[in-house]
Design an enzyme around this catalytic site. Structure first.
Site, mmCIF file in Angstrom:
data_model
loop_
_atom_site.group_PDB
_atom_site.id
_atom_site.type_symbol
_atom_site.label_atom_id
_atom_site.label_comp_id
_atom_site.label_asym_id
_atom_site.label_seq_id
_atom_site.Cartn_x
_atom_site.Cartn_y
_atom_site.Cartn_z
ATOM 1 N N GLU A 118 0.949 -0.622 0.146
ATOM 2 C CA GLU A 118 0.042 -0.122 -0.234
ATOM 3 C C GLU A 118 1.221 0.955 0.291
ATOM 4 O O GLU A 118 1.393 2.114 1.139
ATOM 5 C CB GLU A 118 -0.889 0.071 1.605
ATOM 6 C CG GLU A 118 -1.896 -0.946 1.602
ATOM 7 C CD GLU A 118 -3.012 -1.374 0.768
ATOM 8 O OE1 GLU A 118 -3.426 -0.228 -0.324
ATOM 9 O OE2 GLU A 118 -3.348 -2.685 0.538
ATOM 10 N N CYS A 176 -1.691 9.793 2.373
ATOM 11 C CA CYS A 176 -1.881 9.019 1.035
ATOM 12 C C CYS A 176 -2.677 8.951 -0.412
ATOM 13 O O CYS A 176 -2.793 9.373 -1.677
ATOM 14 C CB CYS A 176 -1.636 7.195 0.843
ATOM 15 S SG CYS A 176 -2.767 6.254 1.836
HETATM 16 P P1 NAD Z 1 8.607 4.247 4.832
HETATM 17 O O1 NAD Z 1 8.550 3.887 3.368
HETATM 18 O O2 NAD Z 1 9.861 5.283 4.966
HETATM 19 O O3 NAD Z 1 8.599 3.565 6.229
HETATM 20 C C1 NAD Z 1 6.651 2.927 6.022
HETATM 21 C C2 NAD Z 1 7.676 1.671 7.183
HETATM 22 O O4 NAD Z 1 8.651 0.977 6.526
HETATM 23 C C3 NAD Z 1 8.480 2.343 9.068
HETATM 24 O O5 NAD Z 1 8.114 1.286 9.287
HETATM 25 C C4 NAD Z 1 9.750 1.971 8.373
HETATM 26 O O6 NAD Z 1 10.734 1.272 9.866
HETATM 27 C C5 NAD Z 1 9.587 0.647 7.729
HETATM 28 N N1 NAD Z 1 11.153 0.156 6.672
HETATM 29 C C6 NAD Z 1 12.312 1.296 6.327
HETATM 30 N N2 NAD Z 1 12.747 0.656 5.672
HETATM 31 C C7 NAD Z 1 12.405 -1.340 5.905
HETATM 32 C C8 NAD Z 1 12.975 -1.840 4.644
HETATM 33 N N3 NAD Z 1 14.005 -2.212 4.270
HETATM 34 N N4 NAD Z 1 12.488 -2.799 5.311
HETATM 35 C C9 NAD Z 1 11.068 -3.145 6.213
HETATM 36 N N5 NAD Z 1 10.186 -2.347 6.553
HETATM 37 C C10 NAD Z 1 11.598 -0.733 6.219
HETATM 38 O O7 NAD Z 1 7.192 5.203 4.955
HETATM 39 P P2 NAD Z 1 6.719 6.533 5.250
HETATM 40 O O8 NAD Z 1 7.732 7.770 5.290
HETATM 41 O O9 NAD Z 1 6.400 5.902 7.079
HETATM 42 O O10 NAD Z 1 5.300 6.151 5.034
HETATM 43 C C11 NAD Z 1 4.870 8.256 4.268
HETATM 44 C C12 NAD Z 1 4.685 6.875 2.537
HETATM 45 O O11 NAD Z 1 3.754 5.428 3.002
HETATM 46 C C13 NAD Z 1 4.256 7.561 1.907
HETATM 47 O O12 NAD Z 1 4.304 7.398 1.222
HETATM 48 C C14 NAD Z 1 2.249 7.112 1.678
HETATM 49 O O13 NAD Z 1 2.012 7.824 0.630
HETATM 50 C C15 NAD Z 1 2.350 6.365 1.723
HETATM 51 N N6 NAD Z 1 1.483 5.362 2.549
HETATM 52 C C16 NAD Z 1 0.197 4.844 1.800
HETATM 53 C C17 NAD Z 1 -0.172 4.423 2.160
HETATM 54 C C18 NAD Z 1 -1.889 3.782 1.330
HETATM 55 O O14 NAD Z 1 -2.580 3.610 2.665
HETATM 56 N N7 NAD Z 1 -1.129 3.615 0.187
HETATM 57 C C19 NAD Z 1 -1.036 4.947 3.593
HETATM 58 C C20 NAD Z 1 -0.213 5.926 4.534
HETATM 59 C C21 NAD Z 1 0.680 5.978 3.777
#
Ligand code: NAD
Length: 515
Positions: A238, A272
């Protein structure tokens, strides 16, 4: 001998920068131990059946009722968002969700009889769902409660145990979720929470889990998918969005402007499903921009302790993206109608709600996800151009269409390439748990919410059972002498001649003249 010092993540207030907490980071060993506990609990949890699992989760209602104020407070402290948003868009998800799934889950997860072709006359066919095992849920910081708890509950109801890795940006909410599930007395290992950063998330992906449900950025989603591909296990992504709002010439402009303001700026645009591109038909563009500018300029910005409409940015890194996108847009000819600057007098992470006009597809703010309090308005010739621009983009998560002619709105909505589209509303569809949610293209794949959510967290099993043993086995060895009758059976099936097919099937045994 001293034990090596544990890594920690420190959390600072997005409002005033004060240190809120230091949270120990789970090591890869801690993650593996949590996954092992979840694995150990999985069979017994699955064996409760859907009714038993719903009974075990029902106390969450009382827990939310007793703690909703504290939860809203914690979410707002961690993110900086208004408490109104915490209650509306995060806490209220739990009762809405439980109501919906309590009604539909027993049916969706039950056994379904399905058709059996005449060719297999003695048989009955069924489809049933069964749990996957241990689900890793990795969540972001923008809706840290909802985007953790909703997939967790879906996975739990579908019969799985869960290990959550909340975002390092919102560890207070991670702890609140741990406490919430602990307080309802689930058996040990059914829900595990491992706090930490990207390394912890990566360790969870590598651990012995059966599916990864990931919400976050495209860049991390790709890494998660690469680890899942090695195993291989299913993964659901997502990811980001660039919601297009199409304002037609006959739209109710005042309502559309108010909707753009809310849909683009709620949670300071860190959503998002935020409106990130407003495509307005030329003939109403200027009136719309005037109304939007008035609405946005009147918004009250501040921390959760004042009754503000919009808070600071939760994640300081977002501020740099917002400033870069606005600067690039202005340099390439966009005009700032309101906002377009930090509000230093409120704190380091506040940015003024912003409306930009004369935005064009070459600008970064049009192409990339901004995830901040900026509404870029694009002037389009007509609805056709609006649909073309809406679809000609790397993302496809949500969108909306605005017109007084609802039938036309529905027709246009069906042409917008996105996972969810509203007509004469914004964002609201995400709140209806009966509707599947998820994106296409760069926004990821897979669906949750609705029936699709339960399907996403369970496997399908097909069962075919012989109700009686036929006098001869028409399709088993020996084949000798059966070929021509099989040909007649196939011809009858092709001609949809069921009586002929039945007769051929009954004759499908070695005939005298062929033996
Ligand atoms: P991010 O990808 O930086 O982090 C998301 C999660 O992944 C965090 O818990 C982080 O610690 C973890 N993570 C980081 N590196 C990882 C790895 N190598 N392996 C596994 N996990 C890892 O995203 P963010 O900054 O927390 O969130 C913002 C983004 O999320 C935006 O692009 C937003 O659009 C998207 N988002 C999407 C939805 C949806 O439902 N489509 C909802 C909310 C946010």
């Amino acid at each position: 001998m001293h034990e090596p010092r544990r890594r920690t993540v420190s959390k600072r207030s997005p409002v005033d920068g004060a240190l809120l907490c230091e949270v120990p980071v789970a090591s890869p060993d801690d993650v593996a131990a949590a996954v092992a506990r979840a694995r150990g609990a999985a069979d017994a949890w699955a064996a409760l059946g859907v009714a038993g699992r719903l009974r075990a989760l029902a106390p969450l209602r009382d827990r939310i009722a007793a703690t909703r104020e504290a939860l809203a407070e914690t979410i707002s402290r961690d993110t900086g968002k208004p408490k109104f948003d915490s209650l509306l868009t995060e806490v209220s998800a739990v009762p809405l969700f439980l109501d919906y799934y309590t009604r539909v889950a027993p049916k969706v997860l039950g056994v379904h009889r399905t058709r059996t072709p005449l060719m297999f006359l003695p048989h009955a066919s069924h489809v049933q769902r069964f749990p996957m095992g241990v689900i890793a849920v990795i969540s972001p910081w923008n809706f840290p409660f909802r985007l953790s708890v909703v997939p967790m509950l879906t996975a739990l109801i579908a019969g799985n145990t869960v290990v959550l890795k909340p975002s390092e940006v919102t560890p207070l909410v991670g702890e609140a979720i741990r406490e919430m599930f602990a307080a309802v007395g689930l058996p040990e290992g059914v829900v595990e929470v491992v706090q930490g950063d990207g390394e912890t998330g990566a360790a969870l992906c590598r651990a012995d889990v059966d599916k990864i449900f990931f919400t976050g950025s495209v860049a991390t989603g790709k890494k998660v998918m690469a680890v899942a591909a090695e195993k291989p296990i299913p993964v659901e992504l997502e990811l980001g969005g660039k919601d297009a709002m199409i304002v037609c010439a006959d739209a109710d402009l005042q309502r559309a402007a108010n909707a753009a303001a809310w849909g683009g700026l709620v949670n300071a645009g860190q959503m998002c499903t935020s409106v990130e591109r407003v495509l307005v038909v030329d003939s109403v563009h200027d009136d719309f921009v005037r109304l939007l500018g008035e609405r946005v300029a009147a918004l009250r910005v501040g921390g959760p302790h004042v009754d503000a409409d919009m808070g600071p940015l939760t994640f300081e890194r977002q501020l740099a993206t917002v400033e870069r996108h606005v600067a690039d847009a202005v340099e390439r000819g966009a005009r700032v109608v309101c906002g377009g600057r930090r509000i230093d007098e409120l704190g380091e992470q506040f940015y003024a709600p912003t409306v930009l006009v004369d935005v064009t597809p070459e600008m970064e703010i049009y192409r990339e996800e901004t995830f901040g309090p900026v509404l870029p308005v694009v002037r389009v010739r007509d609805e056709e151009e609006a649909v073309r621009l809406a679809n000609d983009h790397q993302y496809g998560l949500t969108g909306s269409v605005w017109t007084r002619d609802r039938a036309r709105g529905l027709r246009l909505a069906s042409r917008v390439a996105a996972g969810q589209v509203c007509v004469n509303d914004v964002v609201i569809s995400v709140g209806n748990f009966a509707l599947p949610f998820g994106g296409i293209k760069g926004s990821g794949f897979g669906r949750y919410h609705g029936v699709d959510g339960l399907l996403a967290f369970s496997h399908t099993k097909a069962i075919m059972s012989a109700r009686w043993a036929p006098p001869t086995e028409p399709f088993w060895f020996p084949y000798r002498g059966k070929y021509s009758e099989l040909g007649r059976l196939v011809d009858s099936l092709l001609a949809r001649n069921l009586v002929g097919a039945l007769a051929s099937k009954l004759r499908l045994r070695p005939s005298d003249e062929e033996t």
